[in-house]
Each structure stands twice: as C-alpha cells, then as structure tokens.
Design a protein around this motif. Structure first.
Motif, PDB file in Angstrom:
ATOM      1  N   ASP A  93       0.824  -1.199   0.000  1.00  0.00           N
ATOM      2  CA  ASP A  93       0.000   0.000   0.000  1.00  0.00           C
ATOM      3  C   ASP A  93       0.857   1.248   0.000  1.00  0.00           C
ATOM      4  O   ASP A  93       0.657   2.182  -0.783  1.00  0.00           O
ATOM      5  CB  ASP A  93      -0.890   0.052   1.252  1.00  0.00           C
ATOM      6  CG  ASP A  93      -1.808  -1.140   1.387  1.00  0.00           C
ATOM      7  OD1 ASP A  93      -1.990  -1.860   0.393  1.00  0.00           O
ATOM      8  OD2 ASP A  93      -2.326  -1.344   2.493  1.00  0.00           O
ATOM      9  N   LEU A  96       3.252   1.800  -3.178  1.00  0.00           N
ATOM     10  CA  LEU A  96       2.572   2.234  -4.399  1.00  0.00           C
ATOM     11  C   LEU A  96       2.390   3.739  -4.446  1.00  0.00           C
ATOM     12  O   LEU A  96       2.134   4.303  -5.516  1.00  0.00           O
ATOM     13  CB  LEU A  96       1.209   1.544  -4.519  1.00  0.00           C
ATOM     14  CG  LEU A  96       1.234   0.058  -4.889  1.00  0.00           C
ATOM     15  CD1 LEU A  96      -0.170  -0.521  -4.819  1.00  0.00           C
ATOM     16  CD2 LEU A  96       1.830  -0.149  -6.274  1.00  0.00           C
ATOM     17  N   MET A  97       2.524   4.387  -3.293  1.00  0.00           N
ATOM     18  CA  MET A  97       2.356   5.839  -3.224  1.00  0.00           C
ATOM     19  C   MET A  97       3.684   6.533  -2.928  1.00  0.00           C
ATOM     20  O   MET A  97       3.711   7.690  -2.513  1.00  0.00           O
ATOM     21  CB  MET A  97       1.302   6.186  -2.175  1.00  0.00           C
ATOM     22  CG  MET A  97      -0.050   5.545  -2.473  1.00  0.00           C
ATOM     23  SD  MET A  97      -1.365   5.993  -1.331  1.00  0.00           S
ATOM     24  CE  MET A  97      -1.736   7.660  -1.883  1.00  0.00           C
ATOM     25  N   GLN A 230      -7.247   4.415   0.810  1.00  0.00           N
ATOM     26  CA  GLN A 230      -6.876   4.499  -0.601  1.00  0.00           C
ATOM     27  C   GLN A 230      -5.714   3.564  -0.911  1.00  0.00           C
ATOM     28  O   GLN A 230      -5.694   2.889  -1.953  1.00  0.00           O
ATOM     29  CB  GLN A 230      -6.499   5.939  -0.960  1.00  0.00           C
ATOM     30  CG  GLN A 230      -6.103   6.122  -2.425  1.00  0.00           C
ATOM     31  CD  GLN A 230      -5.617   7.527  -2.726  1.00  0.00           C
ATOM     32  OE1 GLN A 230      -5.386   8.323  -1.824  1.00  0.00           O
ATOM     33  NE2 GLN A 230      -5.449   7.834  -4.000  1.00  0.00           N
ATOM     34  N   MET A 231      -4.758   3.493  -0.010  1.00  0.00           N
ATOM     35  CA  MET A 231      -3.597   2.638  -0.213  1.00  0.00           C
ATOM     36  C   MET A 231      -3.997   1.170  -0.277  1.00  0.00           C
ATOM     37  O   MET A 231      -3.544   0.416  -1.153  1.00  0.00           O
ATOM     38  CB  MET A 231      -2.584   2.881   0.904  1.00  0.00           C
ATOM     39  CG  MET A 231      -1.909   4.249   0.821  1.00  0.00           C
ATOM     40  SD  MET A 231      -1.310   4.892   2.416  1.00  0.00           S
ATOM     41  CE  MET A 231      -0.175   3.610   2.914  1.00  0.00           C
ATOM     42  N   THR A 233      -6.925  -0.052  -1.048  1.00  0.00           N
ATOM     43  CA  THR A 233      -7.714  -0.255  -2.271  1.00  0.00           C
ATOM     44  C   THR A 233      -6.802  -0.481  -3.469  1.00  0.00           C
ATOM     45  O   THR A 233      -7.020  -1.393  -4.280  1.00  0.00           O
ATOM     46  CB  THR A 233      -8.630   0.955  -2.531  1.00  0.00           C
ATOM     47  OG1 THR A 233      -9.548   1.087  -1.452  1.00  0.00           O
ATOM     48  CG2 THR A 233      -9.396   0.793  -3.832  1.00  0.00           C
ATOM     49  N   ARG A 234      -5.772   0.323  -3.583  1.00  0.00           N
ATOM     50  CA  ARG A 234      -4.849   0.191  -4.712  1.00  0.00           C
ATOM     51  C   ARG A 234      -4.087  -1.128  -4.646  1.00  0.00           C
ATOM     52  O   ARG A 234      -3.876  -1.791  -5.670  1.00  0.00           O
ATOM     53  CB  ARG A 234      -3.863   1.365  -4.720  1.00  0.00           C
ATOM     54  CG  ARG A 234      -4.488   2.678  -5.105  1.00  0.00           C
ATOM     55  CD  ARG A 234      -3.511   3.825  -5.036  1.00  0.00           C
ATOM     56  NE  ARG A 234      -2.300   3.582  -5.813  1.00  0.00           N
ATOM     57  CZ  ARG A 234      -1.436   4.543  -6.133  1.00  0.00           C
ATOM     58  NH1 ARG A 234      -1.647   5.792  -5.729  1.00  0.00           N
ATOM     59  NH2 ARG A 234      -0.356   4.262  -6.826  1.00  0.00           N
ATOM     60  N   ARG A 237      -6.425  -4.016  -5.681  1.00  0.00           N
ATOM     61  CA  ARG A 237      -6.668  -3.979  -7.122  1.00  0.00           C
ATOM     62  C   ARG A 237      -5.455  -4.516  -7.885  1.00  0.00           C
ATOM     63  O   ARG A 237      -5.597  -5.264  -8.863  1.00  0.00           O
ATOM     64  CB  ARG A 237      -6.977  -2.543  -7.549  1.00  0.00           C
ATOM     65  CG  ARG A 237      -7.411  -2.393  -8.998  1.00  0.00           C
ATOM     66  CD  ARG A 237      -7.672  -0.951  -9.341  1.00  0.00           C
ATOM     67  NE  ARG A 237      -8.683  -0.372  -8.466  1.00  0.00           N
ATOM     68  CZ  ARG A 237      -8.535   0.771  -7.812  1.00  0.00           C
ATOM     69  NH1 ARG A 237      -7.393   1.442  -7.902  1.00  0.00           N
ATOM     70  NH2 ARG A 237      -9.501   1.238  -7.059  1.00  0.00           N
ATOM     71  N   LYS A 238      -4.267  -4.144  -7.444  1.00  0.00           N
ATOM     72  CA  LYS A 238      -3.046  -4.627  -8.092  1.00  0.00           C
ATOM     73  C   LYS A 238      -2.923  -6.138  -7.962  1.00  0.00           C
ATOM     74  O   LYS A 238      -2.581  -6.836  -8.941  1.00  0.00           O
ATOM     75  CB  LYS A 238      -1.831  -3.947  -7.449  1.00  0.00           C
ATOM     76  CG  LYS A 238      -0.487  -4.367  -8.010  1.00  0.00           C
ATOM     77  CD  LYS A 238      -0.266  -3.832  -9.406  1.00  0.00           C
ATOM     78  CE  LYS A 238       1.168  -4.089  -9.866  1.00  0.00           C
ATOM     79  NZ  LYS A 238       1.399  -3.591 -11.247  1.00  0.00           N
TER      80      LYS A 238
END
Length: 558
Positions: A93, A96-97, A230-231, A233-234, A237-238
């Motif tokens: 998470d 990715l950011m 948000q982290m 969720t991403r 999804r990945k």
C-alpha cells in the motif's frame, strides 16, 4: 462414460441448487489441482454459495446442467486461484504511493527518480522504496551526501528493496534528532536488533538497518485514515490483476486488521487474506483473548503470528553461523533475542496460534528450528503447520529437520533470481548449497509453500512460476539456470502457489484446488502453464480472476 459418471457423482456431494442458480464454465483446459486427475474442460458451481458443484468434460456437464448460465472461454486455460504464501499488503500500500526506485542503476539514477517524483509530490517527507546497492557499479552503502545536494532541506527516507534497511538525508537526521528523548546518533552504541551505519568519525552515514529503521520511522507523520483506505484499495486492485485470489499477509497490526475488517464488512475485499499478527504485540493479545479471527464472509482471517529472527542477506543483516564471506567479522543481526523469541513462540503456542518466523541466515534458521523443537517437544508430529518464512540460507544438516519437526518452508522463487548475482559472494561456495534449496527441501520430505514477498519482489505470481522452473532472470541468464539442480517442475511450482499455499494456511478445505465443495476461486490464463515452454511462463496473460465464482478482475483489453 467414466468421466461423465464422475461428474454426476461429484455433483451429488453438494446440496443440489436450482438449475437457475448454477453457473457453468467451459475452457480448453481446466487444471483441478487434484493429483492424478485428468484435465477437465468444464466447471460448474453454485452461484449463491460460490462453491464448486462438479468438474469434468464439457458434454457431460452440459447434459447435467442444461439450464445453467454458460460462460465459454474458448482456448483459455483455468487453474485454481493463485495464493501468495508470503506477502505484505500494507507495505505494498505504502510503496505504491512512494517513488519507485526498483531497478535504479546508480545513486544518480535514484536522485533523478526522486526529483521527478518530488515535482508531482511537493509536500512533506519525500519517501521512496526499492533501491539496491548490489545493482550499482559501486556496491557500498550510500550516504547522506549522495542525497543532500539535491534535497538540502526536504526530509528524504528511502527503503531498501528487502525492507530491511533505509537511507536518509541530513534533513531527515535533523528531524530525527528533534524527537523527544532521542539519543544522539553519533558514537558506538546500537539499537536493539538493528544497526546504525556510521563513518570513520562515528557519525551516522545515513543508512539504518533492521531495528534501527524504527528510529527514523517514528519521525515520519503517519498517513491519514483516508490515505490508508486508498492505499489498501490500490494494493488489492493490483493483486487481483495479477491473478492472485489469496494472500498470506505477514505482520498485520491490530489497526491494519481493523481496516481490513471494515473492507470485508463492506464487501470490498476482492481476494482472501490470511493475516498473520505482527509479533508479540496487540494483535496477538487479541488472538489470545478472543481466539482465532474469521470474518463470516470467508475472505479474512487471522489465526497465526509472524515473528522476526534476523535481517536480510542483501544488507548483510541475515544471521550467519560464520562470518560473511565478503565481510569478515560480520555475522549479521538477530532482530529478536533468542530469549524474547522463545517467549513469543510459547505464548502463541499456548493460545493455539500458528507460528511463522522470518529466518534468512543459517544461524537464524537454526535458532528458529531449535526453538520450535523445544516448544513443541513430543508434539512435533502433530498437525501444527508452523512455518519458517524464507528459509533462505540453511545449513545442509538442518534441511532434514524441517520434515522431522513438521515445519513448512515458506519460500519465494524470485528471491533466488534476484540474489543470484551476489548471493555466493555473501556466503561462499559451500554455504550456497543450502541456499534457495527448493529441491533439497522437497527431497528431504519438507512441505514448501511459494510466494513473492511483495513488494520486495513484484506482485506477480507468474514471475514466481518462471523463476521456480528456470532459475533464470528475464533475459534467460544464466544458460540452464542458476544451481539448476534446485529447479522445480511447472506442476510443482503451480502447486506451490495453489494447493500447497492453501495447506500452509490451514485452508485446504476451502481453496487451493477445484473440486466439489471447495470455493470457486480460479484464474483464467491465455495459455496452459503446464504445457508452454518454461521461458514463456512469465508472459502468460491473466484474462480474468474469479473469487467465489464471481470475476474480481477482467482484462479490459479483451
């Protein structure tokens, strides 16, 4: 007639739903994961429960379920849902950011990537992840000076690829020095379970290893709840886009589990998470008070904990029985003292929890095995399924102990292909024989489960399949594979990411295979991983990912 009869028999093992509630899928090949079972061409499941009803030939199942909703996948191949037996969703998470430093070829490349990232992210600490000095022409650890010219005032903190070291600039060190109660970083002292790398004047050079990283992390503002959502969720999804239907998330805090639980309550978990508590902390206390946690939706559970024994080989923190071959007088780090480790293992055992321990060096592995043997005693032959995560460098005489103690070797194939360029430099030609030794583990009777350790490696089980079967990098080097006698077959590698991973998580009655009564978790691939040349395994295309008989990812290009 035999296969049709089998399909009819298997369908009767579950309560028969109405025909309108049955889904039927046909494909060129469906691998069930059942040893010795023939390749099927049709799969039926109950749409309401998401559980498999029958597997067999297309004609037989079409006759059995004439009113079922039909999905014809044509020339595609279906395999049981892929499970990553060792990963870090919450770590993914955050990375990715952050600035992606994976594959950076030099310190200058790192700085250039940071400058591009900073242009779009101008506020707060500048965070990045993925640097690896072993990939640079000069393989010494970097220093604050390498960052200060480009970032004299903004705090910079960069995680190493293995998650066991970090690199700070001077602004970050100044922020750290301002933390209440922070001891001066200069001198010869070291924090428990870690190391501050210092220069000849005993000043911090900018690199912090293992437990020492917590000093810097304490100075970094925590992300907001909205950012954490948000982290996650991403990250989810990945994961499903790569064909993962399950993840064993190693080192989950009480707060992380609460976040995952909110996602599960809202029906927002597209895959299954086997969460392992983050050591002897609050999450383990909850397990001991309330028992193993299982969400009623079947996609989230916590029934074990993950402990740390040592550091990582790339940062020379893995605990070795003898000196590093390329760093005399250094035998690595014990992140947890043997006494504290045994206390945690006994506590988890008393609470009925599964134990998983990070151990990379041969000393780390031996301490973990010795401790397991003492705590289990005469119960070592029971079905405890305790694990050692990585089991990366193991003394040859200790390999048979995994089977003797009933300990699972949870291993990551891409670690071998990432490390093969320098691993023997670290441990020499004799110790390397017990490193990344998948075939030796199997030959000794041990259970192995396969994963990636993402985001240390990429979130892609196809790369794990490729590495396990070829022991080569993506360019096909070295010819024939590195230590080729340790390669796995494609079937063994696939089983490591499916049935064996499910077994390692006590989930074999739910997932890992496609058979009546189990959940309809599967992945649709463009080609058959058991038939393509090994060199093509990494190039398989994920057409869709299904959990409980519902698609959670579909390739938009199709």
């Amino acid at each position: 007639m035999r296969v049709r009869g089998l399909a009819v028999l298997l369908s009767c093992l579950c309560a028969a739903p109405a025909q309108a509630d049955v889904r039927l899928l046909t494909a060129a090949a469906i691998h069930t994961g059942e040893p010795g079972a023939p390749t099927a061409t049709a799969l039926a499941w109950d749409d309401a429960s998401g559980r498999v009803l029958a597997v067999g030939e297309r004609k037989a199942l079409l006759e059995l379920y004439p009113l079922a909703a039909l999905t014809d996948l044509g020339d595609a191949t279906v395999v049981p849902g892929l499970i990553d037996a060792h990963a870090h969703l919450m770590f993914l998470d955050s990375t990715l950011m952050q600035a992606d430093l994976t594959g950076a070829t030099s310190k200058a490349d790192v700085v250039a990537r940071l400058q591009r990232f900073a242009a779009d992210n101008p506020d707060g600490w500048l965070l990045g992840n993925g640097w690896d000095q072993n990939q640079w022409a000069q393989t010494d650890f970097p220093t604050v000076a390498d960052l200060d010219a480009a970032f004299p005032a903004r705090q910079v903190w960069l995680g190493r690829i293995d998650g066991h070291a970090g690199w700070a600039n001077s602004a970050a060190l100044r922020a750290l020095a301002q933390q209440p109660g922070q001891r001066a970083l200069a001198g010869r002292w070291q924090p428990a379970g870690g190391r501050i790398v210092r220069d000849a004047r005993n000043q911090p050079s900018g690199v912090f290893i293992d437990g020492a990283m917590e000093l810097v992390r304490a100075a970094i503002p925590a992300p907001t709840q909205a950012a954490r959502e948000q982290m996650l969720t991403r990250a989810l999804r990945k994961a499903v886009s790569q064909g993962l239907t399950g993840v064993h998330d190693m080192g989950v805090s009480r707060e992380d589990l609460a976040l995952m639980r909110r996602f599960a309550d809202a029906g927002q978990l597209p895959l299954r998470i086997d969460a392992y508590a983050d050591g002897n902390n609050a999450a383990l206390d909850d397990l001991c008070t309330h028992g193993a946690y299982r969400h009623p939706g079947g996609r989230l559970e916590m029934q074990g904990l993950k402990l740390f024994m040592d550091g990582a080989l790339g940062s020379r923190g893995a605990a070795l029985l003898a000196d590093y071959s390329d760093d005399p007088h250094n035998r690595g780090l014990l992140v947890t003292s043997p006494e504290d480790f045994e206390t945690a293992v006994r506590k988890a055992d008393g609470c009925g929890m599964q134990v998983a321990t990070h151990a990379i060096g041969d000393r780390g592995n031996r301490i973990a095995l010795d401790t397991y043997a003492r705590v289990l005693g005469s119960r070592s032959d029971r079905d405890h399924r305790w694990r050692i995560e990585h089991a990366q460098v193991v003394a040859l005489q200790d390999i048979p102990r995994f089977a003797e103690l009933g300990v699972i070797a949870s291993m990551q194939p891409t670690h071998a292909t990432s490390d093969m360029g320098w691993a023997q430099d670290r441990v020499g030609p004799e110790r390397i024989l017990g490193a990344y030794a998948w075939r030796r583990m199997l030959a000794a009777g041990a259970h192995i489960a396969l994963g990636s350790d993402f985001p240390v490696e990429q979130v892609d089980p196809r790369l794990g399949l490729y590495a396990a079967v070829t022991r080569q990098d993506r360019a096909g080097q070295p010819p024939g594979g590195w230590q080729p006698d340790q390669r796995l077959s494609a079937a063994e590698a696939l089983r490591g990411f499916t049935a064996d991973a499910a077994w390692a998580g006590h989930d074999e009655r739910q997932v890992g295979r496609l058979q009546p009564g189990l959940r309809a978790d599967f992945v649709v691939l463009d080609r058959d991983p058991l038939s393509v040349p090994p060199a093509h395994l990494a190039d398989l295309q994920v057409r869709s990912t299904w959990v409980d008989g519902r698609p959670v990812y579909e390739d938009a290009a199709r």
